[in-house]
Motif scaffolding. Structure first.
Motif, PDB file in Angstrom:
ATOM      1  N   GLY A   1       0.805  -1.212   0.000  1.00 47.50           N
ATOM      2  CA  GLY A   1       0.000   0.000   0.000  1.00 47.50           C
ATOM      3  C   GLY A   1       0.840   1.265   0.000  1.00 47.50           C
ATOM      4  N   LYS A   2       2.162   1.113   0.192  1.00 44.95           N
ATOM      5  CA  LYS A   2       3.048   2.276   0.145  1.00 44.95           C
ATOM      6  C   LYS A   2       4.358   1.865  -0.523  1.00 44.95           C
ATOM      7  CE  LYS A   2       3.446   3.198   4.602  1.00 44.95           C
ATOM      8  NZ  LYS A   2       3.918   3.793   5.860  1.00 44.95           N
ATOM      9  N   TRP A   3       5.099   2.841  -0.982  1.00 44.04           N
ATOM     10  CA  TRP A   3       6.441   2.616  -1.493  1.00 44.04           C
ATOM     11  C   TRP A   3       7.348   2.351  -0.299  1.00 44.04           C
ATOM     12  CZ3 TRP A   3       7.731   2.073  -6.514  1.00 44.04           C
ATOM     13  CH2 TRP A   3       6.808   2.502  -7.459  1.00 44.04           C
ATOM     14  N   VAL A   4       8.207   1.339  -0.411  1.00 47.64           N
ATOM     15  CA  VAL A   4       9.085   0.979   0.699  1.00 47.64           C
ATOM     16  C   VAL A   4      10.512   0.822   0.187  1.00 47.64           C
ATOM     17  CG1 VAL A   4       9.519  -0.676   2.557  1.00 47.64           C
ATOM     18  CG2 VAL A   4       7.184  -0.260   1.803  1.00 47.64           C
ATOM     19  N   LEU A   5      11.432   1.462   0.878  1.00 56.55           N
ATOM     20  CA  LEU A   5      12.853   1.290   0.609  1.00 56.55           C
ATOM     21  C   LEU A   5      13.361   0.332   1.690  1.00 56.55           C
ATOM     22  CD1 LEU A   5      15.335   3.863  -0.555  1.00 56.55           C
ATOM     23  CD2 LEU A   5      15.931   2.568   1.473  1.00 56.55           C
TER      24      LEU A   5
ATOM     25  N   GLY B   1       6.156   8.584   5.599  1.00 51.74           N
ATOM     26  CA  GLY B   1       4.766   8.926   5.877  1.00 51.74           C
ATOM     27  C   GLY B   1       3.838   7.881   5.298  1.00 51.74           C
ATOM     28  N   GLU B   2       2.657   8.309   4.912  1.00 52.12           N
ATOM     29  CA  GLU B   2       1.640   7.382   4.403  1.00 52.12           C
ATOM     30  C   GLU B   2       2.015   6.734   3.075  1.00 52.12           C
ATOM     31  OE1 GLU B   2      -2.370   8.791   4.346  1.00 52.12           O
ATOM     32  OE2 GLU B   2      -2.114   9.851   6.243  1.00 52.12           O
ATOM     33  N   ARG B   3       2.796   7.443   2.242  1.00 58.25           N
ATOM     34  CA  ARG B   3       3.121   6.922   0.906  1.00 58.25           C
ATOM     35  C   ARG B   3       4.480   6.260   0.813  1.00 58.25           C
ATOM     36  NH1 ARG B   3       1.916  11.869  -2.999  1.00 58.25           N
ATOM     37  NH2 ARG B   3       3.015  12.945  -1.348  1.00 58.25           N
ATOM     38  N   PHE B   4       5.341   6.463   1.823  1.00 54.61           N
ATOM     39  CA  PHE B   4       6.724   5.979   1.723  1.00 54.61           C
ATOM     40  C   PHE B   4       7.286   5.685   3.103  1.00 54.61           C
ATOM     41  CE2 PHE B   4      11.294   6.924   1.859  1.00 54.61           C
ATOM     42  CZ  PHE B   4      11.759   6.027   0.917  1.00 54.61           C
ATOM     43  N   GLU B   5       8.133   4.631   3.164  1.00 51.78           N
ATOM     44  CA  GLU B   5       8.792   4.300   4.422  1.00 51.78           C
ATOM     45  C   GLU B   5      10.136   3.635   4.150  1.00 51.78           C
ATOM     46  OE1 GLU B   5       7.931   1.803   8.522  1.00 51.78           O
ATOM     47  OE2 GLU B   5       6.280   2.290   7.181  1.00 51.78           O
ATOM     48  N   VAL B   6      11.105   3.949   5.005  1.00 47.10           N
ATOM     49  CA  VAL B   6      12.399   3.275   4.989  1.00 47.10           C
ATOM     50  C   VAL B   6      12.314   2.132   6.003  1.00 47.10           C
ATOM     51  CG1 VAL B   6      14.871   3.459   5.459  1.00 47.10           C
ATOM     52  CG2 VAL B   6      13.664   5.363   4.349  1.00 47.10           C
ATOM     53  N   LEU B   7      12.602   0.931   5.546  1.00 47.31           N
ATOM     54  CA  LEU B   7      12.537  -0.269   6.379  1.00 47.31           C
ATOM     55  C   LEU B   7      13.931  -0.882   6.433  1.00 47.31           C
ATOM     56  CD1 LEU B   7      10.651  -2.360   7.778  1.00 47.31           C
ATOM     57  CD2 LEU B   7      10.423  -3.439   5.543  1.00 47.31           C
ATOM     58  N   THR B   8      14.515  -0.949   7.616  1.00 48.48           N
ATOM     59  CA  THR B   8      15.861  -1.501   7.767  1.00 48.48           C
ATOM     60  C   THR B   8      15.775  -2.875   8.415  1.00 48.48           C
ATOM     61  OG1 THR B   8      16.145  -0.322   9.864  1.00 48.48           O
ATOM     62  CG2 THR B   8      16.974   0.758   7.881  1.00 48.48           C
ATOM     63  N   ILE B   9      16.542  -3.822   7.851  1.00 45.53           N
ATOM     64  CA  ILE B   9      16.534  -5.201   8.339  1.00 45.53           C
ATOM     65  C   ILE B   9      17.976  -5.672   8.502  1.00 45.53           C
ATOM     66  CG2 ILE B   9      15.771  -7.568   7.929  1.00 45.53           C
ATOM     67  CD1 ILE B   9      13.602  -6.402   6.040  1.00 45.53           C
TER      68      ILE B   9
ATOM     69  N   LEU C   1       8.934   8.491  -7.902  1.00 45.29           N
ATOM     70  CA  LEU C   1       8.202   7.243  -7.660  1.00 45.29           C
ATOM     71  C   LEU C   1       6.949   7.460  -6.826  1.00 45.29           C
ATOM     72  CD1 LEU C   1      11.013   4.649  -6.850  1.00 45.29           C
ATOM     73  CD2 LEU C   1       9.464   4.629  -8.823  1.00 45.29           C
ATOM     74  N   ILE C   2       7.096   8.148  -5.718  1.00 44.15           N
ATOM     75  CA  ILE C   2       5.993   8.232  -4.766  1.00 44.15           C
ATOM     76  C   ILE C   2       5.053   9.411  -5.016  1.00 44.15           C
ATOM     77  CG2 ILE C   2       7.297   7.013  -3.008  1.00 44.15           C
ATOM     78  CD1 ILE C   2       7.804   9.639  -1.584  1.00 44.15           C
ATOM     79  N   GLY C   3       5.454  10.293  -5.930  1.00 43.47           N
ATOM     80  CA  GLY C   3       4.587  11.421  -6.251  1.00 43.47           C
ATOM     81  C   GLY C   3       4.622  12.529  -5.220  1.00 43.47           C
ATOM     82  N   ALA C   4       5.675  12.592  -4.400  1.00 49.12           N
ATOM     83  CA  ALA C   4       5.784  13.656  -3.395  1.00 49.12           C
ATOM     84  C   ALA C   4       6.307  14.931  -4.062  1.00 49.12           C
ATOM     85  CB  ALA C   4       6.730  13.230  -2.269  1.00 49.12           C
ATOM     86  N   ASP C   5       5.988  16.040  -3.459  1.00 50.47           N
ATOM     87  CA  ASP C   5       6.492  17.323  -3.961  1.00 50.47           C
ATOM     88  C   ASP C   5       7.923  17.521  -3.529  1.00 50.47           C
ATOM     89  OD1 ASP C   5       3.987  17.925  -5.026  1.00 50.47           O
ATOM     90  OD2 ASP C   5       3.296  18.767  -3.134  1.00 50.47           O
TER      91      ASP C   5
END
Length: 186
Positions: free
Chosen positions: A67-71, A98-106, A181-185
């Motif tokens: 549901g969101k772009w994830v790095l 935020g709602e459209r994008f998140e950084v996920l570290t593993i 990609l995420i359409g952010a300004d």
């Protein structure tokens, strides 16, 4: 010349019919600097389904971020380039998360939780998750062969791009690619 014009018209029509393709095409066009190491796939690839876990040991899967772009960044406490890159990922999360994008570290492989916590404290990162993949199940499934490796997943949970090695994720170049990609300004 006429064929080139028709090919461009066809590509533009196809991209406009599928916003995800348009986003990817715009992001590819924005590639510069460190982002030249970012490889976009011709077609999105299935992401891994193996479990990984929270710092506390609760099970997670990548599908939880659909549901969101994830790095997604795979890292380890013993990885020197990871130490350099992680503050830049934290800055990216601060700027675009935020709602459209998140950084996920593993953290993949053997990374004792106290060392993981110490790693983040030493480099001043407090806004990224301390998720773990202790047996490297997800990393292996995703074809992670070295560290760091960063994947970009679309809102459908598919891998659209991959960067092996470290990069300046806080740079204007990275921001241009990701905002496309995420359409952010900007």
């Amino acid at each position: 010349m006429r064929n080139l014009g028709l090919a461009l018209l066809y590509t533009a029509t196809l991209a406009l019919a599928n916003p995800a393709l348009a986003d990817t095409a715009a992001a590819q066009a924005a590639v510069a600097g460190d982002m030249k190491k970012l490889t976009f796939h011709a077609e999105p690839k299935a992401a891994g389904t193996a479990d990984f876990m929270t710092f506390e040991g609760e099970p997670l899967t990548l599908s939880q971020w659909q549901g969101k772009w994830v790095l997604v960044n795979f890292w380890a406490t013993w990885c020197a380039p990871c130490r350099k890159e992680m503050p830049m990922l934290a800055a990216l999360q601060t700027d675009l998360g935020g709602e459209r994008f998140e950084v996920l570290t593993i953290a993949t492989s053997r990374n004792p939780p106290p060392k993981m916590k110490q790693f983040f404290e030493e480099i001043g990162v407090d806004n990224l998750p301390l998720h773990r993949d202790p047996k490297s199940a997800l990393a292996r499934e995703m074809g992670v062969l070295g560290l760091p490796v960063t994947l970009i997943l679309n809102p459908d949970g598919q891998e659209v791009a991959r960067l092996t090695g470290d990069a300046d994720w806080a740079s204007k170049d990275a921001r241009a690619v990701l905002t496309a990609l995420i359409g952010a300004d900007d």
